[in-house]
Design a protein around this motif. Structure first.
Motif, PDB file in Angstrom:
ATOM      1  N   GLY A 131      63.728  16.379 135.224  1.00 27.97           N
ATOM      2  CA  GLY A 131      63.500  14.873 135.757  1.00 27.97           C
ATOM      3  C   GLY A 131      62.945  15.109 136.884  1.00 27.97           C
ATOM      4  O   GLY A 131      61.688  15.027 137.320  1.00 27.97           O
ATOM      5  N   LEU A 132      62.713  16.655 136.921  1.00 34.73           N
ATOM      6  CA  LEU A 132      62.076  17.619 138.571  1.00 34.73           C
ATOM      7  C   LEU A 132      60.525  17.608 138.060  1.00 34.73           C
ATOM      8  O   LEU A 132      59.698  17.606 138.601  1.00 34.73           O
ATOM      9  N   ALA A 133      60.787  18.017 136.445  1.00 32.39           N
ATOM     10  CA  ALA A 133      59.270  18.293 135.738  1.00 32.39           C
ATOM     11  C   ALA A 133      58.697  16.966 135.625  1.00 32.39           C
ATOM     12  O   ALA A 133      56.501  16.906 135.355  1.00 32.39           O
ATOM     13  N   ARG A 134      59.454  16.567 135.492  1.00 33.26           N
ATOM     14  CA  ARG A 134      58.705  14.959 135.113  1.00 33.26           C
ATOM     15  C   ARG A 134      57.971  14.224 136.293  1.00 33.26           C
ATOM     16  O   ARG A 134      57.534  13.086 135.739  1.00 33.26           O
ATOM     17  N   GLY A 135      58.528  14.151 137.015  1.00 32.93           N
ATOM     18  CA  GLY A 135      58.160  13.728 138.636  1.00 32.93           C
ATOM     19  C   GLY A 135      58.949  12.333 138.706  1.00 32.93           C
ATOM     20  O   GLY A 135      58.523  11.667 139.010  1.00 32.93           O
ATOM     21  N   ARG A 139      66.359   9.050 141.192  1.00 31.73           N
ATOM     22  CA  ARG A 139      67.330   8.189 140.609  1.00 31.73           C
ATOM     23  C   ARG A 139      67.326   9.263 138.762  1.00 31.73           C
ATOM     24  O   ARG A 139      68.144   9.689 138.158  1.00 31.73           O
ATOM     25  N   SER A 140      66.150   9.682 138.115  1.00 31.39           N
ATOM     26  CA  SER A 140      66.286  11.173 137.275  1.00 31.39           C
ATOM     27  C   SER A 140      66.986  12.507 138.156  1.00 31.39           C
ATOM     28  O   SER A 140      67.705  12.933 137.440  1.00 31.39           O
ATOM     29  N   ILE A 141      66.573  13.045 138.870  1.00 29.99           N
ATOM     30  CA  ILE A 141      67.068  13.836 139.399  1.00 29.99           C
ATOM     31  C   ILE A 141      68.317  13.905 139.726  1.00 29.99           C
ATOM     32  O   ILE A 141      69.277  14.988 139.511  1.00 29.99           O
ATOM     33  N   ALA A 142      69.227  13.072 139.708  1.00 29.76           N
ATOM     34  CA  ALA A 142      70.391  12.859 140.245  1.00 29.76           C
ATOM     35  C   ALA A 142      70.930  12.906 139.190  1.00 29.76           C
ATOM     36  O   ALA A 142      72.400  13.082 139.296  1.00 29.76           O
ATOM     37  N   GLY A 143      70.474  12.866 137.695  1.00 33.33           N
ATOM     38  CA  GLY A 143      71.139  13.364 137.083  1.00 33.33           C
ATOM     39  C   GLY A 143      72.041  12.298 136.411  1.00 33.33           C
ATOM     40  O   GLY A 143      71.681  10.745 136.756  1.00 33.33           O
ATOM     41  N   MET A 144      73.509  13.195 135.513  1.00 30.50           N
ATOM     42  CA  MET A 144      74.451  12.186 134.855  1.00 30.50           C
ATOM     43  C   MET A 144      75.637  11.932 135.862  1.00 30.50           C
ATOM     44  O   MET A 144      75.780  12.613 136.535  1.00 30.50           O
ATOM     45  N   LEU A 258      60.728  -2.042 143.704  1.00 30.70           N
ATOM     46  CA  LEU A 258      59.737  -1.708 142.353  1.00 30.70           C
ATOM     47  C   LEU A 258      60.765  -1.443 141.171  1.00 30.70           C
ATOM     48  O   LEU A 258      59.786  -2.403 140.335  1.00 30.70           O
ATOM     49  N   ARG A 259      61.155  -0.821 140.721  1.00 31.03           N
ATOM     50  CA  ARG A 259      61.878  -0.010 139.135  1.00 31.03           C
ATOM     51  C   ARG A 259      62.511  -1.307 138.864  1.00 31.03           C
ATOM     52  O   ARG A 259      62.814  -1.269 138.104  1.00 31.03           O
ATOM     53  N   GLY A 260      63.360  -1.930 139.849  1.00 29.82           N
ATOM     54  CA  GLY A 260      64.015  -2.391 139.823  1.00 29.82           C
ATOM     55  C   GLY A 260      63.759  -3.433 139.265  1.00 29.82           C
ATOM     56  O   GLY A 260      64.232  -4.330 138.310  1.00 29.82           O
ATOM     57  N   VAL A 265      61.240  -7.302 133.944  1.00 27.19           N
ATOM     58  CA  VAL A 265      60.149  -7.739 133.167  1.00 27.19           C
ATOM     59  C   VAL A 265      59.560  -7.285 131.615  1.00 27.19           C
ATOM     60  O   VAL A 265      58.567  -8.047 131.927  1.00 27.19           O
ATOM     61  N   GLY A 266      60.160  -6.007 131.508  1.00 22.99           N
ATOM     62  CA  GLY A 266      60.384  -5.460 130.124  1.00 22.99           C
ATOM     63  C   GLY A 266      58.996  -4.187 130.527  1.00 22.99           C
ATOM     64  O   GLY A 266      59.377  -3.828 129.494  1.00 22.99           O
ATOM     65  N   ALA A 267      59.037  -3.679 131.773  1.00 27.72           N
ATOM     66  CA  ALA A 267      58.621  -2.010 131.511  1.00 27.72           C
ATOM     67  C   ALA A 267      59.541  -1.317 131.879  1.00 27.72           C
ATOM     68  O   ALA A 267      60.577  -1.196 132.956  1.00 27.72           O
ATOM     69  N   ASN A 268      59.929  -0.278 130.833  1.00 22.29           N
ATOM     70  CA  ASN A 268      60.799   0.584 130.674  1.00 22.29           C
ATOM     71  C   ASN A 268      60.690   1.847 130.972  1.00 22.29           C
ATOM     72  O   ASN A 268      59.837   2.511 131.313  1.00 22.29           O
ATOM     73  N   ASP A 269      61.767   2.008 131.625  1.00 24.15           N
ATOM     74  CA  ASP A 269      61.170   3.077 132.687  1.00 24.15           C
ATOM     75  C   ASP A 269      60.397   3.828 133.111  1.00 24.15           C
ATOM     76  O   ASP A 269      59.672   4.715 132.773  1.00 24.15           O
ATOM     77  N   PRO A 270      59.927   3.046 134.029  1.00 22.50           N
ATOM     78  CA  PRO A 270      58.744   3.113 134.837  1.00 22.50           C
ATOM     79  C   PRO A 270      58.526   4.315 135.912  1.00 22.50           C
ATOM     80  O   PRO A 270      59.608   4.579 136.294  1.00 22.50           O
ATOM     81  N   VAL A 271      57.367   5.301 135.342  1.00 20.64           N
ATOM     82  CA  VAL A 271      57.190   6.465 135.422  1.00 20.64           C
ATOM     83  C   VAL A 271      56.768   6.411 137.142  1.00 20.64           C
ATOM     84  O   VAL A 271      56.069   5.060 137.617  1.00 20.64           O
ATOM     85  N   TYR A 272      56.175   7.168 137.773  1.00 22.14           N
ATOM     86  CA  TYR A 272      55.935   7.487 138.905  1.00 22.14           C
ATOM     87  C   TYR A 272      54.618   7.474 139.518  1.00 22.14           C
ATOM     88  O   TYR A 272      54.426   6.241 139.928  1.00 22.14           O
ATOM     89  N   ARG A 273      53.863   7.395 138.829  1.00 23.54           N
ATOM     90  CA  ARG A 273      52.928   6.859 138.933  1.00 23.54           C
ATOM     91  C   ARG A 273      52.752   5.794 138.600  1.00 23.54           C
ATOM     92  O   ARG A 273      51.463   4.828 138.363  1.00 23.54           O
ATOM     93  N   VAL A 274      53.492   4.436 137.915  1.00 30.00           N
ATOM     94  CA  VAL A 274      53.298   3.458 137.807  1.00 30.00           C
ATOM     95  C   VAL A 274      53.904   2.808 138.208  1.00 30.00           C
ATOM     96  O   VAL A 274      53.383   1.853 139.774  1.00 30.00           O
TER      97      VAL A 274
END
Length: 317
Positions: A131-135, A139-144, A258-260, A265-274
């Protein structure tokens, strides 16, 4: 050492059950590897009624025999067991497609029971680093999470070495998935190269530190997610989003909204840039054009601002 590892596993499962389970009937996702095999044995010894579900992804020669052997081992331990074959296909690469197929099959097999997964502290550390490497954001860095119904992870505080040690003590036949040593997969290189180097550089304890980071961020998410959900419900209507209530919202809430909304609306797992580009349509609006947020081979999914509203539509390629 062996007895300590076994007691650690059994204690972890008992503690998890006390915190989260109302019934002793559970499913365990069993691959035949050390983590899930140790979890199965520990759950039985902790007094749970275990139904082992073995997923045959059919990606390797002999996978049916591996799955049958894992199911038989579970029965010898005192669990009921079944094997489910899945077809791995779809977008996102082999790992993502296999995960989707696996979780879908487990969901069908569980029959209202919680499903216990064999993820360990080492898996958590790898997830945080990815999660850190992908920015990918907090939510991702919080892990499982240990518990996110119906999925439970009793071993998130247990090291992978302990599961192997316990299996050896219980004389359980471990199957080592060749994919777990395949450097084509990013997670394998994190496990084999990055984490050992990080441990060397900081003098040990890297996995534990990363797991603590995940736990702290989960606490933050628990505080921020409910107001973000309320704000999303206030702003969203259909495939549109009202900009006005979001303008003065703190960035931590606004980006969660915005992520929610993008996922809805169909954008799966939107990344930081988006998310950042869509956020600029709210906080730095100067007439910029649509923002691409996903899509498929037939059409792009784009977000556009009109007056005080964001809308999403599909644009044919």
């Amino acid at each position: 050492m062996t007895r300590r590892a076994q007691q650690t596993l059994i204690g972890a499962v008992r503690g998890f059950a006390d915190r989260h389970l109302d019934d002793d009937a559970v499913c365990v996702a069993l691959s035949g590897g050390a983590d899930s095999l140790a979890l199965t044995a520990a759950a039985i010894r902790a007094g749970l009624t275990v139904h082992a579900v073995v997923i045959d992804h059919r990606l390797q020669t002999g996978s049916a025999a591996v799955a049958a052997r894992a199911a038989e081992t579970a029965r010898e331990l005192g669990a009921s067991a079944e094997v489910r074959e899945v077809t791995v296909e779809g977008a996102g690469g082999l790992e993502a497609a296999a995960r989707r197929a696996r979780y879908a099959a487990l969901g069908e097999a569980r029959d209202s029971r919680p499903v216990l997964l064999g993820h360990t502290l080492d898996d958590q550390a790898e997830t945080v680093l990815l999660g850190l490497a992908r920015g990918s954001g907090a939510r991702s860095i919080a892990g499982m999470r240990e518990w996110s119904a119906p999925w439970g992870r009793p071993l998130l505080g247990v090291r992978r070495a302990d599961t192997r040690e316990a299996c050896a003590g219980w004389r359980l036949p471990i199957w080592d998935d060749p994919h777990n040593d395949d450097p084509r997969f990013t997670r394998v290189r994190i496990r084999k190269e990055v984490l050992p180097l990080l441990d060397e550089v900081i003098g040990g304890g890297a996995a534990e530190s990363l797991a603590r980071t995940a736990s702290q961020l989960q606490d933050d998410a628990d505080a921020l997610d409910p107001p973000a959900t309320e704000l999303l419900e206030e702003c969203a209507y259909g495939r549109a989003l009202d900009v006005q209530p979001l303008r003065s919202a703190p960035a931590a809430l606004r980006t969660r909204v915005l992520r929610g909304w993008l996922r809805s609306v169909g954008a799966n797992d939107p990344v930081y840039r988006v998310v950042r580009a869509v956020d600029a349509l709210i906080t730095d609006w100067h007439g910029q054009g649509p923002v691409a947020v996903g899509g498929d081979e037939r059409a792009r999914l784009v977000v556009t601002r009109r007056a005080q509203e964001l809308t999403v539509k599909r644009v044919p390629r």
